[in-house]
Motif scaffolding. Structure first.
Motif, PDB file in Angstrom:
ATOM      1  N   ARG A  89       0.829  -1.209   0.000  1.00 12.52           N
ATOM      2  CA  ARG A  89       0.000   0.000   0.000  1.00 12.52           C
ATOM      3  C   ARG A  89       0.870   1.269   0.000  1.00 12.52           C
ATOM      4  NH1 ARG A  89      -2.635  -3.405   3.477  1.00 12.52           N
ATOM      5  NH2 ARG A  89      -1.733  -2.392   5.316  1.00 12.52           N
ATOM      6  N   GLY A  90       1.974   1.202  -0.741  1.00 12.30           N
ATOM      7  CA  GLY A  90       2.878   2.344  -0.817  1.00 12.30           C
ATOM      8  C   GLY A  90       2.490   3.327  -1.901  1.00 12.30           C
ATOM      9  N   ARG A  91       3.469   4.091  -2.380  1.00 15.40           N
ATOM     10  CA  ARG A  91       3.231   5.094  -3.423  1.00 15.40           C
ATOM     11  C   ARG A  91       2.747   4.424  -4.709  1.00 15.40           C
ATOM     12  NH1 ARG A  91       5.596  10.048  -3.198  1.00 15.40           N
ATOM     13  NH2 ARG A  91       5.876  10.037  -5.462  1.00 15.40           N
ATOM     14  N   ARG A  92       1.944   5.165  -5.452  1.00 15.43           N
ATOM     15  CA  ARG A  92       1.463   4.616  -6.719  1.00 15.43           C
ATOM     16  C   ARG A  92       2.556   4.749  -7.774  1.00 15.43           C
ATOM     17  NH1 ARG A  92      -3.062   2.636  -8.251  1.00 15.43           N
ATOM     18  NH2 ARG A  92      -4.168   3.454  -6.422  1.00 15.43           N
ATOM     19  N   CYS A  93       2.805   3.657  -8.456  1.00 17.25           N
ATOM     20  CA  CYS A  93       3.820   3.609  -9.515  1.00 17.25           C
ATOM     21  C   CYS A  93       3.212   4.053 -10.842  1.00 17.25           C
ATOM     22  CB  CYS A  93       4.363   2.184  -9.622  1.00 17.25           C
ATOM     23  SG  CYS A  93       5.610   1.942 -10.914  1.00 17.25           S
ATOM     24  N   ARG A  94       4.073   4.358 -11.794  1.00 17.82           N
ATOM     25  CA  ARG A  94       3.595   4.721 -13.132  1.00 17.82           C
ATOM     26  C   ARG A  94       2.828   3.589 -13.787  1.00 17.82           C
ATOM     27  NH1 ARG A  94       8.545   6.681 -16.578  1.00 17.82           N
ATOM     28  NH2 ARG A  94       9.386   4.693 -15.842  1.00 17.82           N
ATOM     29  N   CYS A  95       3.101   2.349 -13.367  1.00 11.73           N
ATOM     30  CA  CYS A  95       2.399   1.206 -13.950  1.00 11.73           C
ATOM     31  C   CYS A  95       0.982   1.074 -13.410  1.00 11.73           C
ATOM     32  CB  CYS A  95       3.181  -0.086 -13.699  1.00 11.73           C
ATOM     33  SG  CYS A  95       3.108  -0.673 -11.990  1.00 11.73           S
ATOM     34  N   LEU A 146       0.657  -0.243  -6.560  1.00 10.55           N
ATOM     35  CA  LEU A 146       1.111   0.457  -5.360  1.00 10.55           C
ATOM     36  C   LEU A 146       2.396  -0.174  -4.826  1.00 10.55           C
ATOM     37  CD1 LEU A 146      -2.280   0.885  -3.419  1.00 10.55           C
ATOM     38  CD2 LEU A 146      -1.102   2.586  -4.822  1.00 10.55           C
ATOM     39  N   GLY A 147       3.330   0.676  -4.415  1.00  8.64           N
ATOM     40  CA  GLY A 147       4.508   0.199  -3.697  1.00  8.64           C
ATOM     41  C   GLY A 147       5.617  -0.404  -4.517  1.00  8.64           C
ATOM     42  N   CYS A 148       5.632  -0.172  -5.852  1.00 11.07           N
ATOM     43  CA  CYS A 148       6.723  -0.711  -6.684  1.00 11.07           C
ATOM     44  C   CYS A 148       8.044  -0.018  -6.337  1.00 11.07           C
ATOM     45  CB  CYS A 148       6.440  -0.481  -8.167  1.00 11.07           C
ATOM     46  SG  CYS A 148       5.057  -1.412  -8.837  1.00 11.07           S
ATOM     47  N   LEU A 149       9.142  -0.731  -6.548  1.00  8.47           N
ATOM     48  CA  LEU A 149      10.461  -0.140  -6.355  1.00  8.47           C
ATOM     49  C   LEU A 149      10.613   1.127  -7.183  1.00  8.47           C
ATOM     50  CD1 LEU A 149      13.401  -0.266  -5.314  1.00  8.47           C
ATOM     51  CD2 LEU A 149      13.925  -1.743  -7.272  1.00  8.47           C
ATOM     52  N   GLU A 150      10.100   1.121  -8.411  1.00  8.76           N
ATOM     53  CA  GLU A 150      10.231   2.277  -9.291  1.00  8.76           C
ATOM     54  C   GLU A 150       9.538   3.516  -8.725  1.00  8.76           C
ATOM     55  OE1 GLU A 150       8.710   3.023 -13.747  1.00  8.76           O
ATOM     56  OE2 GLU A 150      10.356   1.568 -13.581  1.00  8.76           O
ATOM     57  N   ALA A 151       8.541   3.322  -7.881  1.00 13.35           N
ATOM     58  CA  ALA A 151       7.856   4.457  -7.269  1.00 13.35           C
ATOM     59  C   ALA A 151       8.724   5.150  -6.219  1.00 13.35           C
ATOM     60  CB  ALA A 151       6.545   3.991  -6.638  1.00 13.35           C
ATOM     61  N   TYR A 152       9.860   4.530  -5.864  1.00 16.66           N
ATOM     62  CA  TYR A 152      10.765   5.100  -4.863  1.00 16.66           C
ATOM     63  C   TYR A 152      12.173   5.322  -5.402  1.00 16.66           C
ATOM     64  CZ  TYR A 152       7.073   3.871  -1.604  1.00 16.66           C
ATOM     65  OH  TYR A 152       5.862   3.786  -0.966  1.00 16.66           O
ATOM     66  N   ALA A 153      12.598   4.522  -6.366  1.00 12.90           N
ATOM     67  CA  ALA A 153      14.001   4.534  -6.783  1.00 12.90           C
ATOM     68  C   ALA A 153      14.237   5.160  -8.152  1.00 12.90           C
ATOM     69  CB  ALA A 153      14.568   3.109  -6.770  1.00 12.90           C
ATOM     70  N   GLY A 154      13.219   5.342  -8.981  1.00 13.77           N
ATOM     71  CA  GLY A 154      13.441   5.980 -10.267  1.00 13.77           C
ATOM     72  C   GLY A 154      13.638   7.478 -10.123  1.00 13.77           C
ATOM     73  N   ALA A 155      14.308   8.095 -11.089  1.00 16.46           N
ATOM     74  CA  ALA A 155      14.566   9.537 -11.023  1.00 16.46           C
ATOM     75  C   ALA A 155      13.276  10.332 -11.010  1.00 16.46           C
ATOM     76  CB  ALA A 155      15.438   9.960 -12.209  1.00 16.46           C
ATOM     77  N   GLU A 156      12.276   9.884 -11.752  1.00 18.14           N
ATOM     78  CA  GLU A 156      11.003  10.611 -11.775  1.00 18.14           C
ATOM     79  C   GLU A 156      10.376  10.655 -10.386  1.00 18.14           C
ATOM     80  OE1 GLU A 156       6.640   9.627 -13.503  1.00 18.14           O
ATOM     81  OE2 GLU A 156       8.198   9.795 -15.038  1.00 18.14           O
TER      82      GLU A 156
END
Length: 429
Positions: free
Chosen positions: A254-260, A263-273
């Motif tokens: 239930r983390g941040r919403r990713c571009r995909c 919710l809670g994908c690594l990319e939602a925390y680790a990508g530059a965007e």
């Protein structure tokens, strides 16, 4: 004629040519004498294959060296001008097209910037076509002289029998896009020139394994850290690499919403965007009207000021948290695949660079199982921002080598009689 193991004389010739070409390509210049032990071929086979490759213009002399008591040995190398490839990087912020000779020396390039969040298929296809036409016009190279064009794209690439390469790029809004067919329509490339499409993280991995920090490793993971994150896994079973959607592992329920959309994908925390978005959400002063690369430079300058000024505590906190998320994500790769090396590339990974790496490495080891963590090294890639493009150009180059240095032949309009095939296989070469 097929032997007991099912291999024909043609197969054997092709394999011998491939062996000699690859050894000269990676280890040359070499003499005929050195090629024997390097390829496992007899001296007679080496002489025949070299004569064949020289006649085809693929191999040329490159000086000589003294031998022990005998005549000087002639050195051989792959002829740089004997083939050309195009590499294309369909990235998050731009489309980059480069033309290379056979030794992957860049001869021309074209770049087309992309507006944020804009990956319209028609726009991308137009940029790729125009870029290819531009680099060919710059050098005056006829398109039929190309060995092929390789294209690295974000997302999952499905190779189909009826539509060619189809791209499923959920984060950029692409749903089963028949990219190969779209590029072929109105393309400056003739049908005889292969157009090979694969995931951008995989092409990055291919480049680092052939020419960069991955050389000599049997098991490696190459990470693409750009607007989002992805990875390529290289093992003895998958020597050409296998793209893994690492950025969409769930790291926070239930983390941040990713571009995909999840919710809670690594990319939602680790990508530059997402990194820049979190800085903005926490009150950071993200430069307006700039691209991601410029904004990330500003964030780094705020977190690590060079003039002794006070660091921006928000930028610093977001970067430190990102390092932990990235390290935790790498620990999953360590536990799952137990690689010898993990290499971090991509424009954002290179920009964060050595300053970011110690924290990422420390978190990766702390979250991973001890035994595989002790055996892995985590480093930056060596090939810089052009690595995806170089890796894309390797796609047709690897295909060319696999065919023994022969260009693909046009498909016959009618079935070739069996007697003709048998005669071709028996003919001296």
């Amino acid at each position: 004629m097929a032997g007991r193991n099912g291999r024909t004389v043609r197969d054997l010739r092709r394999a011998n040519r491939t062996a000699v070409l690859q050894r000269l390509y990676f280890d040359g210049p070499l003499s005929r004498f050195e090629l024997g032990p390097a390829t496992g071929l007899s001296s007679g086979s080496v002489s025949n294959v070299v004569a064949d490759l020289v006649a085809d213009g693929l191999v040329e002399e490159a000086g000589s060296v003294d031998s022990d008591g005998g005549r000087p040995r002639t050195l051989l190398r792959v002829a740089p001008a004997s083939g050309h490839m195009i590499g294309v990087d369909v990235g998050e912020t731009r489309v980059r097209v480069e033309l290379f000779d056979l030794t992957l020396t860049e001869l021309a390039r074209a770049e087309r910037p992309l507006a944020p969040q804009r990956h319209d298929v028609d726009v991308i296809v137009g940029h790729v076509r125009d870029g290819i036409a531009e680099v060919l016009a710059t050098t005056g190279l006829p398109p039929e002289r190309l060995l092929g064009a390789g294209i690295g794209v974000p997302g999952i690439v499905e190779h189909t029998a009826d539509r060619g390469a189809v791209v499923h790029g959920q984060t950029i809004g692409w749903d089963a896009v028949p990219l190969e067919a779209l590029l072929r329509a109105g393309s400056p490339l003739p049908d005889t020139v292969p157009c090979l499409i694969d995931n951008g993280a995989k092409t990055l991995g291919q480049a680092e394994m052939w020419f960069g920090a991955g050389r000599g490793a049997r098991n490696a993971v190459v990470v693409l850290f750009g607007s989002g994150v992805g990875a390529s896994l290289v093992t003895p079973e998958a020597e050409q690499g296998r793209a893994v959607e690492w950025g969409h592992l769930t790291v926070r329920v239930r983390g941040r919403r990713c571009r995909c959309g999840a919710l809670g994908c690594l990319e939602a925390y680790a990508g530059a965007e997402s990194l820049l978005a979190r800085w903005r959400e926490e009150g950071g002063r993200v430069p307006e009207g700039t691209d991601e690369e410029t904004a990330l430079t500003a964030m780094l300058a705020a977190a690590y000021p060079a003039d002794g000024a006070a660091a921006d505590p928000v930028a610093l906190a977001v970067l430190e948290e990102t390092a932990e998320y990235l390290g935790a994500g790498l620990s999953d790769l360590i536990n799952l695949f137990q690689p010898e090396r993990i290499l971090i590339g991509g424009w954002a990974g290179l920009q964060l660079g050595a300053r970011f790496l110690p924290a990422v490495r420390r978190h990766a080891v702390s979250y991973a199982l001890r035994h595989p963590a002790r055996k892995v090294t985590v480093d930056l890639g060596r090939l810089g921002p052009d690595a995806v493009t170089v890796g894309a150009a390797i796609l047709p180059l690897a295909d060319f080598f696999a065919r023994g240095g022969r260009r693909p032949e046009p498909a016959p309009e009618y079935p070739v009689p069996a007697w003709r095939t048998a005669l071709e296989e028996r003919a001296p070469h």
